[in-house]
Scaffold this active site. Sequence first.
Site, PDB file in Angstrom:
ATOM      1  CD  GLU A  39      -2.781   1.085   2.490  1.00 14.43           C
ATOM      2  OE1 GLU A  39      -2.669   0.210   3.364  1.00 14.43           O
ATOM      3  OE2 GLU A  39      -3.484   2.096   2.612  1.00 14.43           O
ATOM      4  NE  ARG A  49       2.537  -8.369   9.906  1.00 15.39           N
ATOM      5  CZ  ARG A  49       2.623  -7.224   9.225  1.00 15.39           C
ATOM      6  NH1 ARG A  49       3.607  -6.376   9.434  1.00 15.39           N
ATOM      7  NH2 ARG A  49       1.708  -6.894   8.353  1.00 15.39           N
ATOM      8  CE  LYS A  58       3.778   0.058   4.132  1.00 14.19           C
ATOM      9  NZ  LYS A  58       2.430  -0.031   3.609  1.00 14.19           N
TER      10      LYS A  58
HETATM   11  P1  ATP Z   1       2.795  -2.014   7.751  1.00 15.33           P
HETATM   12  O1  ATP Z   1       1.971  -2.405   8.927  1.00 15.33           O
HETATM   13  O2  ATP Z   1       4.229  -1.817   8.079  1.00 15.33           O
HETATM   14  O3  ATP Z   1       2.207  -0.861   6.997  1.00 15.33           O
HETATM   15  P2  ATP Z   1       1.561  -3.669   5.868  1.00 15.33           P
HETATM   16  O4  ATP Z   1       1.438  -5.138   5.913  1.00 15.33           O
HETATM   17  O5  ATP Z   1       0.363  -2.869   6.135  1.00 15.33           O
HETATM   18  O6  ATP Z   1       2.752  -3.266   6.789  1.00 15.33           O
HETATM   19  P3  ATP Z   1       1.652  -3.421   3.037  1.00 15.33           P
HETATM   20  O7  ATP Z   1       2.128  -2.291   2.224  1.00 15.33           O
HETATM   21  O8  ATP Z   1       0.218  -3.726   3.020  1.00 15.33           O
HETATM   22  O9  ATP Z   1       2.163  -3.174   4.518  1.00 15.33           O
HETATM   23  O10 ATP Z   1       2.500  -4.730   2.747  1.00 15.33           O
HETATM   24  C1  ATP Z   1       2.902  -5.218   1.490  1.00 15.33           C
HETATM   25  C2  ATP Z   1       3.297  -6.654   1.679  1.00 15.33           C
HETATM   26  O11 ATP Z   1       4.372  -6.776   2.593  1.00 15.33           O
HETATM   27  C3  ATP Z   1       2.158  -7.467   2.253  1.00 15.33           C
HETATM   28  O12 ATP Z   1       2.051  -8.675   1.527  1.00 15.33           O
HETATM   29  C4  ATP Z   1       2.560  -7.694   3.678  1.00 15.33           C
HETATM   30  O13 ATP Z   1       2.024  -8.878   4.171  1.00 15.33           O
HETATM   31  C5  ATP Z   1       4.081  -7.719   3.593  1.00 15.33           C
HETATM   32  N1  ATP Z   1       4.691  -7.340   4.866  1.00 15.33           N
HETATM   33  C6  ATP Z   1       4.475  -6.228   5.588  1.00 15.33           C
HETATM   34  N2  ATP Z   1       5.167  -6.233   6.744  1.00 15.33           N
HETATM   35  C7  ATP Z   1       5.852  -7.408   6.757  1.00 15.33           C
HETATM   36  C8  ATP Z   1       6.754  -8.021   7.692  1.00 15.33           C
HETATM   37  N3  ATP Z   1       7.083  -7.425   8.832  1.00 15.33           N
HETATM   38  N4  ATP Z   1       7.270  -9.229   7.371  1.00 15.33           N
HETATM   39  C9  ATP Z   1       6.955  -9.817   6.215  1.00 15.33           C
HETATM   40  N5  ATP Z   1       6.112  -9.304   5.302  1.00 15.33           N
HETATM   41  C10 ATP Z   1       5.560  -8.110   5.562  1.00 15.33           C
HETATM   42 MG    MG Z   2      -1.120  -1.775   5.678  1.00 17.57          MG
END
Ligand code: ATP
Ligand code: MG
Length: 562
Positions: A45, A271, A281
Amino acid sequence: MEHKDIEQTVAPEEVVSVNFIEAEINKDNEEGVYGGRVHTRFPPEPNGYLHIGHAKSICLNFGLGEEYKGLTNLRFDDTNPEKEDVEYVNSIKEDVEWLGFHWDGDVRYASDYFGKMYDYAKKLITLGKAYVDDQTAEEIRQTRGDFSTPGTNSPYRDRSVEENLKLFEEMKDGKYKDGEKVLRAKIDMADPNIVMRDPVLYRIVNAAHHRTGSEWSIYPMYDFAHPIEDAIERITHSVCTLEFEVHRPLYNWVLEDWEDTEKPRQIEFARLNVTKMVMSKRKLRALVEAGLVSGWDDPRMPTISGLRRRGYTPEAIRDFCDRIGVAKADSTVDIALLEFCIREDLKLKAPRPMVVIDPVKVIIDNYPEGQTEPCVVENNPENEELGSREVIFGREIYIERADFMEEPVKKFFRLAPGKEVRLKGAYFITCQSVVKDENGTITEIHCTYDPETKSGSGCTRKVKGTLHWVEASTAVDIETRLYDYLLKEESDGKDFLGDFNHESLQVMHSKGEASIANTVAGDRFQFLRQGYFVIDKDSTADHIVVNRIVGLRDTWAKQQKK
Ligand code: ATP
Ligand code: MG
């Protein structure tokens, strides 16, 4: 005869281990589920910069694409107009490329499919599988029930198809305010899985989108949008993190009426969490907005751009992601492993100039005034291929303040009154006296040198300490930025703003050998006896700035031996 350790000559058995995702893909391939196709995607995102957790997901998704000679898409999941921005889109593309991966075709955007999603939502309404609900978000929450109690049906649940279609169109046309109505799936308010209790599919957001502008007043929810995005792109294996496991039945439900017979499947993995790092983020944005760091790419940040500026290489990050592997259970990885990976990568690659981080002047009284001479020093004692260079030696040099003790403690083998040490690549010197200022701080150390001891002269006298040094008249001024962890030692990460380590940046005024002047941002070194360093982007020809990537002491390898 001197005894030498006999190297183990038996080759270790070749172990081909397959992680659980590869096992699933292999099974699909054997059963011909996708005709042997493997097509993955990385779906960030664009609401912030990527962090090391995302690197794991990138390495996994693009890695599977490469391994199976398949394809991987880069797709922006831009369904949340209020939080998203093109700045983030650009930084994410840069980070993926920097890590060394290539996406299939053009970058994709969920927003490109808003039309198809809207049409499919109408199809669900027509099938009696979705309805417009006038309840507020709070009412919806309260009627959802919990683990032990079923939810209750919305009073709007049995609207006719015609009425639902009309209201949904009006929602799209901007007739309603944010939150006034939602489109919900009609599944089962008593489903044991709360996610399945008539989840919201669309919400009203009257905000400009960074790509579609004001075209849409409704935006799809992640759970509805994501499976459709995957299906449109004909993704085979939709790999996501563990928190989506309970959403998998909904992922499959959404695609029940999708016309394509080949439907993507969701596979969840754990994760990545790393000790001493903040991994979200949202939290990272809070640090930036609070002004606690200089930006998303502050070298203390666990963002990919921060790690890059800190001096990490893509190779080290990929190696780290390989080593941690893919698991189904959440765990936290020690940051020492990440540090181990960058040391491993730079150990043989990086030249080792002499830089005195915290300098104190040494004057060699019996060395002729105005004279200098070249000394030959190897660029990397562990890698002959990097050759050698000349460094200038003279009457006045700098050494590390910590390499001198006026009253040496036991086992201090460096410089002290009356003690002799070797200067790397040059002579032996003996301390004769010190000069102090009015505060008692040492300003000059006076020494004598032995002209017979120049490195390579065949002198066999032994001294215990070897110091790095820099000749004063040719020395280059350097601003050295020493970084510590972002959070205080004792922090559990919960109060990440309160636990911010205000001592995490220490700026030093250092002296480097002349070769440091001919460097550009991104050049990496091991400063002899000090650690690994990189030239920062703030560096200019007149003002050199370096970041410490990591010190020399390897806590990871030590822990493994225990
Ligand atoms: P954040 O909470 O940091 O914003 P998010 O999962 O909301 O993380 P996205 O931009 O939606 O962030 O994530 C893109 C991809 O990265 C998704 O498939 C998500 O599952 C993966 N991802 C995010 N954080 C991690 C992590 N700590 N370890 C492994 N994969 C991750
Ligand atoms: Mg997110």
